[in-house]
Design a protein around this motif. Structure first.
Motif, PDB file in Angstrom:
ATOM      1  N   ILE A 381      -7.305   6.171   7.663  1.00  0.00           N
ATOM      2  CA  ILE A 381      -7.238   5.053   8.600  1.00  0.00           C
ATOM      3  C   ILE A 381      -5.888   4.371   8.439  1.00  0.00           C
ATOM      4  CG2 ILE A 381      -9.734   4.747   8.616  1.00  0.00           C
ATOM      5  CD1 ILE A 381      -9.407   2.384   6.756  1.00  0.00           C
ATOM      6  N   SER A 382      -5.503   3.589   9.445  1.00  0.00           N
ATOM      7  CA  SER A 382      -4.146   3.033   9.470  1.00  0.00           C
ATOM      8  C   SER A 382      -3.876   2.105   8.295  1.00  0.00           C
ATOM      9  CB  SER A 382      -3.913   2.293  10.790  1.00  0.00           C
ATOM     10  OG  SER A 382      -4.838   1.230  10.937  1.00  0.00           O
ATOM     11  N   ASP A 383      -4.905   1.385   7.818  1.00  0.00           N
ATOM     12  CA  ASP A 383      -4.699   0.480   6.687  1.00  0.00           C
ATOM     13  C   ASP A 383      -4.340   1.228   5.408  1.00  0.00           C
ATOM     14  OD1 ASP A 383      -5.221  -1.659   8.295  1.00  0.00           O
ATOM     15  OD2 ASP A 383      -7.312  -1.894   7.680  1.00  0.00           O
ATOM     16  N   GLN A 384      -4.641   2.517   5.360  1.00  0.00           N
ATOM     17  CA  GLN A 384      -4.345   3.295   4.162  1.00  0.00           C
ATOM     18  C   GLN A 384      -2.952   3.923   4.195  1.00  0.00           C
ATOM     19  OE1 GLN A 384      -7.736   5.970   4.487  1.00  0.00           O
ATOM     20  NE2 GLN A 384      -8.728   4.989   2.733  1.00  0.00           N
ATOM     21  N   VAL A 385      -2.328   3.974   5.379  1.00  0.00           N
ATOM     22  CA  VAL A 385      -1.047   4.662   5.517  1.00  0.00           C
ATOM     23  C   VAL A 385       0.051   3.865   4.819  1.00  0.00           C
ATOM     24  CG1 VAL A 385       0.698   5.496   7.127  1.00  0.00           C
ATOM     25  CG2 VAL A 385      -1.727   5.778   7.659  1.00  0.00           C
ATOM     26  N   ILE A 386       0.808   4.539   3.978  1.00  0.00           N
ATOM     27  CA  ILE A 386       1.941   3.936   3.271  1.00  0.00           C
ATOM     28  C   ILE A 386       3.257   4.334   3.928  1.00  0.00           C
ATOM     29  CG2 ILE A 386       3.162   3.832   1.059  1.00  0.00           C
ATOM     30  CD1 ILE A 386       0.466   4.442  -0.293  1.00  0.00           C
ATOM     31  N   LYS A 387       3.360   5.597   4.313  1.00  0.00           N
ATOM     32  CA  LYS A 387       4.614   6.117   4.854  1.00  0.00           C
ATOM     33  C   LYS A 387       4.306   7.364   5.660  1.00  0.00           C
ATOM     34  CE  LYS A 387       8.970   8.217   3.251  1.00  0.00           C
ATOM     35  NZ  LYS A 387       9.735   8.656   2.062  1.00  0.00           N
ATOM     36  N   THR A 423     -16.850   7.132  14.116  1.00  0.00           N
ATOM     37  CA  THR A 423     -15.831   7.453  13.130  1.00  0.00           C
ATOM     38  C   THR A 423     -14.567   6.663  13.408  1.00  0.00           C
ATOM     39  OG1 THR A 423     -14.840   9.261  14.383  1.00  0.00           O
ATOM     40  CG2 THR A 423     -16.723   9.805  12.990  1.00  0.00           C
ATOM     41  N   GLN A 424     -13.896   6.269  12.363  1.00  0.00           N
ATOM     42  CA  GLN A 424     -12.619   5.586  12.473  1.00  0.00           C
ATOM     43  C   GLN A 424     -11.567   6.459  11.820  1.00  0.00           C
ATOM     44  OE1 GLN A 424     -12.494   1.736  10.691  1.00  0.00           O
ATOM     45  NE2 GLN A 424     -10.444   1.245  11.437  1.00  0.00           N
ATOM     46  N   GLY A 425     -10.429   6.575  12.479  1.00  0.00           N
ATOM     47  CA  GLY A 425      -9.373   7.418  11.929  1.00  0.00           C
ATOM     48  C   GLY A 425      -8.047   7.124  12.589  1.00  0.00           C
ATOM     49  N   LEU A 426      -7.193   8.150  12.653  1.00  0.00           N
ATOM     50  CA  LEU A 426      -5.862   8.013  13.238  1.00  0.00           C
ATOM     51  C   LEU A 426      -5.726   8.936  14.443  1.00  0.00           C
ATOM     52  CD1 LEU A 426      -3.460   8.083  10.148  1.00  0.00           C
ATOM     53  CD2 LEU A 426      -4.292   6.077  11.378  1.00  0.00           C
ATOM     54  N   LYS A 427      -5.059   8.440  15.470  1.00  0.00           N
ATOM     55  CA  LYS A 427      -4.608   9.283  16.570  1.00  0.00           C
ATOM     56  C   LYS A 427      -3.128   9.540  16.339  1.00  0.00           C
ATOM     57  CE  LYS A 427      -4.033   7.689  20.806  1.00  0.00           C
ATOM     58  NZ  LYS A 427      -4.332   7.236  22.190  1.00  0.00           N
ATOM     59  N   ILE A 428      -2.800  10.758  15.904  1.00  0.00           N
ATOM     60  CA  ILE A 428      -1.428  11.116  15.556  1.00  0.00           C
ATOM     61  C   ILE A 428      -0.791  11.841  16.736  1.00  0.00           C
ATOM     62  CG2 ILE A 428       0.027  12.431  13.971  1.00  0.00           C
ATOM     63  CD1 ILE A 428      -2.226  12.203  11.902  1.00  0.00           C
ATOM     64  N   ASN A 444       1.761   9.749   3.788  1.00  0.00           N
ATOM     65  CA  ASN A 444       1.409   9.269   2.455  1.00  0.00           C
ATOM     66  C   ASN A 444       0.399   8.138   2.615  1.00  0.00           C
ATOM     67  OD1 ASN A 444       3.458  10.996   1.845  1.00  0.00           O
ATOM     68  ND2 ASN A 444       4.667   9.550   0.653  1.00  0.00           N
ATOM     69  N   TYR A 445      -0.697   8.215   1.875  1.00  0.00           N
ATOM     70  CA  TYR A 445      -1.756   7.230   2.075  1.00  0.00           C
ATOM     71  C   TYR A 445      -2.393   6.854   0.746  1.00  0.00           C
ATOM     72  CZ  TYR A 445      -5.011  11.183   1.630  1.00  0.00           C
ATOM     73  OH  TYR A 445      -5.715  12.266   1.170  1.00  0.00           O
ATOM     74  N   ASP A 446      -3.044   5.713   0.773  1.00  0.00           N
ATOM     75  CA  ASP A 446      -3.722   5.180  -0.407  1.00  0.00           C
ATOM     76  C   ASP A 446      -5.178   5.637  -0.370  1.00  0.00           C
ATOM     77  OD1 ASP A 446      -4.563   3.782  -2.575  1.00  0.00           O
ATOM     78  OD2 ASP A 446      -4.117   1.785  -1.779  1.00  0.00           O
ATOM     79  N   ALA A 447      -5.560   6.468  -1.342  1.00  0.00           N
ATOM     80  CA  ALA A 447      -6.950   6.925  -1.438  1.00  0.00           C
ATOM     81  C   ALA A 447      -7.756   5.829  -2.127  1.00  0.00           C
ATOM     82  CB  ALA A 447      -7.028   8.233  -2.212  1.00  0.00           C
ATOM     83  N   THR A 448      -8.414   5.011  -1.336  1.00  0.00           N
ATOM     84  CA  THR A 448      -9.036   3.778  -1.840  1.00  0.00           C
ATOM     85  C   THR A 448     -10.507   3.935  -2.183  1.00  0.00           C
ATOM     86  OG1 THR A 448      -9.463   3.129   0.453  1.00  0.00           O
ATOM     87  CG2 THR A 448      -7.432   2.329  -0.551  1.00  0.00           C
ATOM     88  N   ASN A 449     -11.073   5.108  -1.996  1.00  0.00           N
ATOM     89  CA  ASN A 449     -12.515   5.265  -2.173  1.00  0.00           C
ATOM     90  C   ASN A 449     -12.871   5.794  -3.561  1.00  0.00           C
ATOM     91  OD1 ASN A 449     -13.689   4.731   0.628  1.00  0.00           O
ATOM     92  ND2 ASN A 449     -12.060   6.199   1.066  1.00  0.00           N
TER      93      ASN A 449
END
Length: 571
Positions: A381-387, A423-428, A444-449
């Motif tokens: 999800i977008s909140d997890q995206v770092i770069k 489902t929530q995700g990204l449209k790339i 690059n993303y933050d694996a928060t789970n």
């Protein structure tokens, strides 16, 4: 006597060994499930077998489509140039009015195309131009009678079409069949582009009838020349290899101009009476289909020639040429891990991961790039995206997306409900690609789970010391997940509460396998959107084993006693 004593010792030994069977079984069970194995560690020894950006070279350096070329095969224009300029040449007014000088426009004829308009986005050696240069011949007939008093004996002429470059001037005396080219000493060009010719000095006779031919180059501009993909179409990739059929616009305006005043270039207007026959030769034209052509919203038919070039006649007053067509492209993700579309690896610390995608365009036109293909990434999800980045440094856009999925696809969803899932995700938006390119891009993303798995037996009592293995998109989950290379996570075991905790994992569904030693006990699906995932196995409750084996041992012991007492009675 010794035989009886030996028999007693033998029977007692057998009964003692039988009584030890439950203890041996329990000892083996505790050995397999000991808490000493329950070390919840994550292997952070990153695999250094990384792909090299040197292996990927762009074919296209800028997002420019190949346009092909445009040429002129015929041109029609019928308007005489300027023969009088009272401000600069006032004496000519009397010659023209008295009949001493009479100039008649004969016509403007197309000779050849000198330079075509062309653009090839893959060949820098070819000249790139948005103008067509044609060679024209404008002819006039001149009659002069020097017997009229005060006749000047010269003429001026200025062609109407502009911009132009005069290349040659030819003259033919009516009494001489030869056509002769004038030299620059025979005429002059003034500051306003008028050609001044003193024919009296040239012929040195009293009465002259002659024709003049002005050979000049004229530029016609191709403006707004572009090939673009229709943005209103939605192209979403749902297969690892998929063919798309996007629509394209091929547009331009053919613009010719002419002078409106006697002084060339001071004021110009569209040459609305200039008609050209154009040959449009797009690159990769043999792959186009479903053509439609409009010129200023007027539908045109029968414009394709057998070799798929386009032949059309139109006025050169900035009318819009608009061709619509379709072409097929095949896009493939190279060696992805199932429908994760990519490879996934631990990138930094314990929680920063990287998803690397390898899209490749494997079929389609050679000179037209494909853009605006959408990939729905359901596990980030977008909140997890770092770069995010592209190896070719092309723009990589992404947006939040929410999808509604039917019950049939619930196993592939991220949020579980009774009848349907959301489902929530990204449209790339995949960066543009041209045929033959593989353009890796990464997120690059933050694996928060954290995955909390509680493993129980068939009576919901905790199972201690059972090994847990995660499967993510068909591969063992770990610090590096790909088809060619896999680096699984360190072994994880359930604790005294039956809990196996695996931290910092990506969103999504997992298969979890439970092992007792090296023996697979059970397997089920879990996901990161449940706070706790309960795994109830078919393993019987442990005290039941004690009762079963204890009962069997007691029964055997009683049977042994019966045999013993019967033996004692007989002896």
């Amino acid at each position: 006597m010794m035989d009886n004593k030996f028999k007693k010792i033998t029977i007692i030994s057998i009964l003692f060994i039988i009584s030890l069977v439950p203890i041996v079984f329990m000892g083996e069970t505790f050995h397999n499930n000991t808490l000493e194995n329950n070390k919840q560690t994550i292997d952070t020894n990153l695999n250094t077998n990384l792909f090299s950006t040197d292996d990927y070279v762009p074919i296209l350096d800028a997002p420019l489509q190949g346009l092909g070329n445009i040429s002129i095969s015929k041109l029609t224009f019928d308007q005489e140039g300027f023969i009088n300029e009272s401000g600069e040449y006032p004496n000519l007014v009397d010659d023209l009015s008295s009949g001493a000088l009479n100039i008649t426009y004969l016509g403007t004829n197309y000779l050849e195309t000198v330079e075509i308009a062309q653009f090839n986005n893959l060949d820098d050696s070819l000249p790139q131009s948005n103008k067509i240069t044609v060679l024209l011949n404008e002819s006039i007939s001149v009659q002069y009678n020097s017997s009229i008093n005060n006749a000047e004996g010269y003429m001026i002429y200025n062609m109407l079409l502009f911009p132009r470059t005069l290349k040659h001037v030819f003259i033919q005396n009516q009494s001489d069949p030869d056509i002769v080219e004038l030299t620059e000493e025979d005429y002059s060009i003034d500051s306003h582009d008028f050609l001044k010719f003193n024919f009296e000095n040239y012929f040195r006779t009293d009465f002259h009838n002659f024709s003049m031919y002005f050979i000049f180059e004229y530029d016609l501009l191709i403006q707004g020349w572009e090939l673009s993909q229709k943005s209103e179409e939605t192209l979403t990739i749902t297969q690892q290899e998929q063919t798309f059929s996007p629509s394209f616009y091929y547009n331009f305006t053919a613009t010719g101009t002419k002078s409106t005043g006697n002084w060339t270039g001071i004021s110009t207007t569209l040459a609305d009476n200039l008609v050209v026959e154009l040959i449009i030769d797009p690159l990769d034209k043999e792959l186009f289909y479903e053509h439609t052509l409009k010129i200023n919203d007027q539908n045109i038919i029968d414009f394709l020639v057998p070799d798929k070039r386009i032949n059309v006649t139109m006025s050169a007053d900035a009318k819009l040429f608009s061709l619509d067509f379709k072409a097929n492209f095949t896009l493939r993700f190279e060696n992805p891990v199932d429908y994760s579309w990519a490879i996934d690896r631990l990138y930094g610390d314990r929680n920063i991961r990287q998803r690397i995608y390898f899209p490749a365009l494997i079929a389609g036109p050679e000179h037209i790039f494909l853009s605006d293909v959408i990939l729905i990434e359901k596990t980030i999800i977008s909140d997890q995206v770092i770069k995010n980045s592209s190896v070719f440094e092309r723009i990589l856009n992404y947006f939040d997306v929410i999808e509604f999925v039917t019950q049939e696809t619930i196993e592939n969803s991220l949020i579980f409900t009774d009848n349907a899932v959301k489902t929530q995700g990204l449209k790339i938006v995949i960066p543009y690609l041209i045929l033959g390119e593989i353009n890796p891009f990464s997120i690059n993303y933050d694996a928060t789970n954290d995955l909390k798995i509680i493993i129980t037996d068939n009576t919901r009592m905790p199972l201690v010391g059972y090994r847990v293995e995660l499967i993510y998109y068909g591969k063992k989950y770990g610090t590096y997940i790909s088809n060619d290379l896999n680096q699984p996570m360190a072994k994880t075991y359930s604790d005294e509460n039956g809990l196996a905790l695996i931290e910092n994992v990506p969103n999504g569904n997992y298969s979890v396998r439970i092992y007792q030693g090296n023996t697979l006990i059970s397997e089920t699906l879990i996901n990161t959107f449940r706070e706790v995932n309960y795994f109830i196995t078919d393993i019987p409750h442990f005290p039941l084993w004690i009762l079963i084996f204890g009962g069997i041992s007691g029964l055997i012991f009683l049977i042994g006693l019966v045999f013993y007492f019967n033996y004692m009675k007989r002896s």
